[in-house]
Design a protein around this motif. Structure first.
Motif, short mmCIF file in Angstrom:
data_model
loop_
_atom_site.label_atom_id
_atom_site.label_comp_id
_atom_site.label_asym_id
_atom_site.label_seq_id
_atom_site.Cartn_x
_atom_site.Cartn_y
_atom_site.Cartn_z
N ALA A 151 0.83 -1.21 0.00
CA ALA A 151 0.00 0.00 0.00
C ALA A 151 0.86 1.26 0.00
CB ALA A 151 -0.94 0.00 1.20
N ARG A 154 2.99 1.98 -3.22
CA ARG A 154 2.33 2.65 -4.35
C ARG A 154 2.55 4.16 -4.30
NH1 ARG A 154 -1.83 -0.87 -2.79
NH2 ARG A 154 -3.17 0.81 -2.06
N GLU A 306 -4.66 -15.41 -3.35
CA GLU A 306 -6.02 -14.92 -3.54
C GLU A 306 -7.01 -15.65 -2.63
OE1 GLU A 306 -5.60 -13.78 -8.29
OE2 GLU A 306 -6.63 -15.60 -7.66
N ARG A 311 -6.53 -9.97 2.07
CA ARG A 311 -6.24 -8.73 1.37
C ARG A 311 -7.13 -8.65 0.14
NH1 ARG A 311 -1.60 -6.60 3.46
NH2 ARG A 311 -0.37 -8.03 4.77
N THR A 312 -7.35 -7.44 -0.33
CA THR A 312 -8.23 -7.26 -1.48
C THR A 312 -7.58 -6.50 -2.63
OG1 THR A 312 -9.15 -5.24 -0.49
CG2 THR A 312 -10.32 -7.32 -0.06
N HIS A 313 -6.61 -5.62 -2.34
CA HIS A 313 -6.02 -4.84 -3.42
C HIS A 313 -5.14 -5.73 -4.28
CE1 HIS A 313 -3.80 -1.78 -5.64
NE2 HIS A 313 -4.73 -0.93 -5.26
N PRO A 314 -5.21 -5.60 -5.61
CA PRO A 314 -4.42 -6.47 -6.49
C PRO A 314 -2.93 -6.44 -6.20
CG PRO A 314 -6.10 -5.34 -7.77
CD PRO A 314 -6.14 -4.75 -6.38
N PHE A 315 -2.36 -5.24 -5.91
CA PHE A 315 -0.92 -5.19 -5.65
C PHE A 315 -0.56 -5.99 -4.40
CE2 PHE A 315 -0.66 -0.79 -7.84
CZ PHE A 315 -0.84 -1.40 -9.07
N GLU A 316 -1.38 -5.88 -3.37
CA GLU A 316 -1.11 -6.62 -2.14
C GLU A 316 -1.21 -8.12 -2.39
OE1 GLU A 316 -3.75 -5.13 0.82
OE2 GLU A 316 -2.94 -3.11 0.76
#
Length: 360
Positions: A151, A154, A306, A311-316
């Protein structure tokens, strides 16, 4: 597989649909003796479509048309109702309100099966997933992992570039990158640079390389990737993540024994070959890499991230997949508090070039 001529099937579809419903077996539909379509159970097609949509690496789906078979309304025979799609080729068969069978062209079904085969390669059935989860649970934890930093990363906080190098001591990598030998020998800490910047109004924090070791890896964080030096001989493995917020580009590079592993196949051969993997291309639920490509082994690890990471953010999620695949870690508390070693970058060694692409 049983066969039926198209000219016989269209006016009398109930027998063939009944065989599919009763046996689950496909029925071959021919035109002049040549197979042109396949009648299959709706559940089988639904499963194929589910996995096919998880991959983007198959050329465009064929959409055959046939002007001969476009009735205005649905047809009914016995317990079955037929709905013909607008292309005159695809047909859907219902019993009551339940879809029981589908008709597809041979070309389209082959496309679906190829795409589904690729999609399945990164899927684990429940029994295999449970066994893999048990295996992972037996492994000792590797520090804090790296997903926690995604996070802030970024926004270039605390670094814009993250490097992981295997088989080379942190001090040696830092010196190769142009670190001040005095800072390396003296044990300069990140919080000391932060405090000096606050007192003196300087901006040295963006001109240092921070470094340490976690597990089998040396990690480095810095801002100006012009300073990244060539390691000779090349390390056994090297991973670089770069954030370029102004362009919304976040890239991932992986080298093994100095060989660039990233070439990213494209769907259309007319497009230029892309030698950087941008994290914005990754969409959770889709397979990020072609299975037989050098990075295809990452698919299973990213899929597990996944399924299990909170976690939900694609980068994470992507970072969580990397930490699982490679055992990467960063000391969260020490980095946050500045209790990690760093050194001012005073030299400017040769710029590293990975594959065919220069760092952003």
């Amino acid at each position: 597989m049983e066969s039926v001529e198209l000219s016989d099937f269209v006016p009398d579809f109930a027998p063939a649909v009944g065989r599919v419903v009763e046996t689950g077996q496909r029925v071959r539909v021919t035109d002049g003796g040549v197979q042109v379509r396949v009648l299959l159970a709706a559940g089988e097609l639904a499963e194929l479509e589910h996995f096919a949509q998880r991959t983007r690496y198959v050329r465009g789906r064929p959409r055959p048309t046939d002007e001969r078979w476009r009735p205005l309304g649905p047809g009914e025979q016995g317990p079955y109702t037929r709905f013909v799609h607008g292309d005159g080729v695809r047909m859907t068969f219902l019993r009551g309100r339940a879809v029981v069978a589908e008709l597809r062209s041979v070309a389209e079904l082959e496309w679906i099966e190829e795409a589904a085969s690729l999609g399945r390669q990164s899927f684990m059935p429940p029994s295999q997933a449970a066994a893999f989860e048990e295996f992972l649970a037996r492994q000792p934890p590797v520090g804090d992992g790296i997903a926690w930093i995604a996070a802030g990363w970024r926004e270039h906080e605390p670094f814009r570039v993250l490097d992981f190098v295997k088989g080379v001591a942190p001090e040696d990598v830092a010196l190769t990158y142009g670190a001040d030998p005095g800072d390396v020998a003296g044990g300069l800490l990140l919080h000391q640079v932060r405090e000096r910047d606050r007192r003196a109004g300087t901006d040295d924090l963006t001109r240092v390389v921070t470094f340490g070791a976690a597990g089998e890896w040396t990690w480095l964080g810095y801002h100006d990737n012009d300073y990244a030096g060539l390691l000779d001989p090349p390390p056994t493995e090297q991973i670089t993540l770069v954030a370029t917020a102004a362009k919304a580009i976040y890239t991932f590079d992986y080298l093994r024994d100095g060989a660039y592993q990233n070439p990213f196949p494209v769907e259309d051969d007319t497009e230029p070959r892309r030698d950087l993997y941008e994290l914005i291309w990754y969409a959770p639920g889709e397979m990020p890499f072609v299975p037989d490509a050098p990075l295809g082994f990452l698919n299973a690890h990213i899929r597990r991230a996944e399924e299990t990471a909170h976690r939900t953010h694609p980068f994470e999620l992507f970072f969580a997949g990397l930490e699982r695949a490679f055992g990467l870690a960063l000391p969260r508390a020490d980095i946050t508090a500045g209790r990690v070693r760093c050194a001012r970058l005073t030299g400017r060694p040769a710029r590293r070039v990975t594959g065919g692409a220069s760092p952003a």
